[in-house]
Design an enzyme around this catalytic site. Structure first.
Site, PDB file in Angstrom:
ATOM      1  N   THR A  16      -5.859  52.397  -5.461  1.00  0.00           N
ATOM      2  CA  THR A  16      -4.633  53.205  -5.509  1.00  0.00           C
ATOM      3  C   THR A  16      -3.456  52.348  -5.975  1.00  0.00           C
ATOM      4  O   THR A  16      -3.523  51.121  -5.987  1.00  0.00           O
ATOM      5  CB  THR A  16      -4.318  53.799  -4.129  1.00  0.00           C
ATOM      6  OG1 THR A  16      -4.132  52.733  -3.191  1.00  0.00           O
ATOM      7  CG2 THR A  16      -5.445  54.688  -3.645  1.00  0.00           C
ATOM      8  N   ASP A  17      -2.377  53.034  -6.369  1.00  0.00           N
ATOM      9  CA  ASP A  17      -1.195  52.319  -6.847  1.00  0.00           C
ATOM     10  C   ASP A  17       0.045  52.778  -6.080  1.00  0.00           C
ATOM     11  O   ASP A  17      -0.054  53.532  -5.112  1.00  0.00           O
ATOM     12  CB  ASP A  17      -1.046  52.487  -8.361  1.00  0.00           C
ATOM     13  CG  ASP A  17      -0.754  53.934  -8.773  1.00  0.00           C
ATOM     14  OD1 ASP A  17      -0.361  54.746  -7.913  1.00  0.00           O
ATOM     15  OD2 ASP A  17      -0.919  54.243  -9.968  1.00  0.00           O
ATOM     16  N   ALA A  18       1.200  52.328  -6.512  1.00  0.00           N
ATOM     17  CA  ALA A  18       2.442  52.595  -5.773  1.00  0.00           C
ATOM     18  C   ALA A  18       2.845  54.065  -5.812  1.00  0.00           C
ATOM     19  O   ALA A  18       3.721  54.479  -5.055  1.00  0.00           O
ATOM     20  CB  ALA A  18       3.578  51.723  -6.330  1.00  0.00           C
ATOM     21  N   GLN A  19       2.208  54.862  -6.688  1.00  0.00           N
ATOM     22  CA  GLN A  19       2.480  56.305  -6.672  1.00  0.00           C
ATOM     23  C   GLN A  19       1.610  57.013  -5.624  1.00  0.00           C
ATOM     24  O   GLN A  19       1.677  58.235  -5.495  1.00  0.00           O
ATOM     25  CB  GLN A  19       2.217  56.916  -8.050  1.00  0.00           C
ATOM     26  CG  GLN A  19       3.376  56.690  -9.028  1.00  0.00           C
ATOM     27  CD  GLN A  19       3.070  57.191 -10.422  1.00  0.00           C
ATOM     28  OE1 GLN A  19       1.923  57.449 -10.778  1.00  0.00           O
ATOM     29  NE2 GLN A  19       4.104  57.321 -11.228  1.00  0.00           N
ATOM     30  N   GLY A  20       0.762  56.259  -4.921  1.00  0.00           N
ATOM     31  CA  GLY A  20      -0.071  56.866  -3.881  1.00  0.00           C
ATOM     32  C   GLY A  20      -1.320  57.528  -4.411  1.00  0.00           C
ATOM     33  O   GLY A  20      -2.009  58.248  -3.691  1.00  0.00           O
TER      34      GLY A  20
END
Lengths: 151, 155
Positions: A16-20
């Site tokens: 996953t990344d910082a956008q969830g």
């Protein structure tokens, strides 16, 4: 379309990344899981190809994103062979959320068979693999996944 | 800092080139061992991460900063890459990023990765991004961002 092989995986936090949501490049790693399972379902594995001094390189990859996947989601990646060339293969993929059935992404990759050695060059798909691919790819009709791989 | 560092060749973070088709932003990556695979070359998915490095440099160079989350987002609608030659551990790679197409609600970036110092082409690709507002609805690109991405004005 012929044989469709479906691979199951569960989204890791690391994906996953910082956008969830799942970072978009990771779908291409899932495509790899799916095509390796497809070839394994035909009785072939990349390691024995490499022992025969043959490798497979990616010439093109593409992905279209329809909806995001999130941590812990259970994912199904379907793979099938869309095109069989002389030295190349095109795989296509469809990614779904298993709980909701929602389609998340679809994509394709073109693979080229290459002989390992001093001067690597494209070579014909090994005859036994070509026979197996043709036997499983010809009818042009959508089928339910014949093989499910848990990974 | 140890003096040795002064001897390291400086790699600029990014530079902006002007072309008839609009700005091109160049940035550089040095291939990490972690980016290679069992074939001894860069794993193909990593080029798509390099495209993001190029896109980030483009945003910073032309729009001043990444878009804040409260202003909206630019999720990826599609991506593609075409591979020409492999990169290997330690190689210095130039990533050239430009805007290929601007539509009312989306923007398509084009990328080119070349090996330094020969200039050999490694991969080309593109990605299309929708503009979503803070509520997650597709919207027209704000005019300031549109002009900044085209190199016509600061955001």
């Amino acid at each position: 379309m012929g044989l469709v092989v479906e691979s199951h995986l569960r989204v890791r936090y690391a994906e996953t990344d910082a956008q969830g949501v799942v970072y978009y490049a990771n779908y291409l790693v899932w495509f790899e899981v799916a095509r390796v399972n497809y070839l394994r379902a035909l009785g072939f594995d990349f390691r024995s190809l490499e022992q025969a001094n043959i490798t497979v390189v990616i010439a093109e990859a593409s992905c279209r994103y329809l909806a995001p996947a999130r941590f812990d989601d259970e994912i199904a990646v379907q793979a099938w062979v869309e095109e069989i060339g002389r030295t190349s293969l095109v795989f296509e993929y469809a990614v779904h959320n298993r709980a909701t059935g929602q389609r998340l992404a679809d994509g394709s990759t073109a693979l080229v068979f290459v002989s390992l050695g001093e001067k690597p060059r494209p070579i014909e798909i090994p005859a036994d693999l070509r026979r197996a691919l043709l036997a499983n790819s010809s009818d042009g009709e959508h089928k339910e996944p014949a093989v499910v791989c848990e990974s | 800092m140890p003096e040795d560092n002064a001897a390291l060749p400086a790699i600029p973070e990014a530079r902006v080139l002007q072309s008839p088709d609009g700005p091109i932003v160049e940035t550089w990556v040095r291939v990490r061992f972690a980016e290679t695979d069992a074939m001894g070359v860069v794993y193909h998915t990593n080029y798509i991460i390099w495209f993001e490095v190029g896109r980030g440099a483009y945003w910073r160079a032309l729009c001043g900063a990444e878009l804040g989350a409260d202003a909206g987002s630019f999720p990826v609608a599609s991506v593609e890459a075409h591979y020409h030659a492999p990169a290997r551990y330690g190689d210095l790679v130039t990533i050239r990023t430009s805007v290929q197409e601007m539509r009312s609600r989306s923007v398509t970036f084009a990328y080119e990765c070349r090996l330094e110092p020969t200039g050999q082409r490694l991969a080309v690709g593109r990605s299309t991004h929708l503009f979503l507002d803070a509520q997650g609805h597709a919207r027209r690109l704000p005019e300031g961002i549109r002009l900044a991405l085209l190199g016509q004005q600061k955001a």
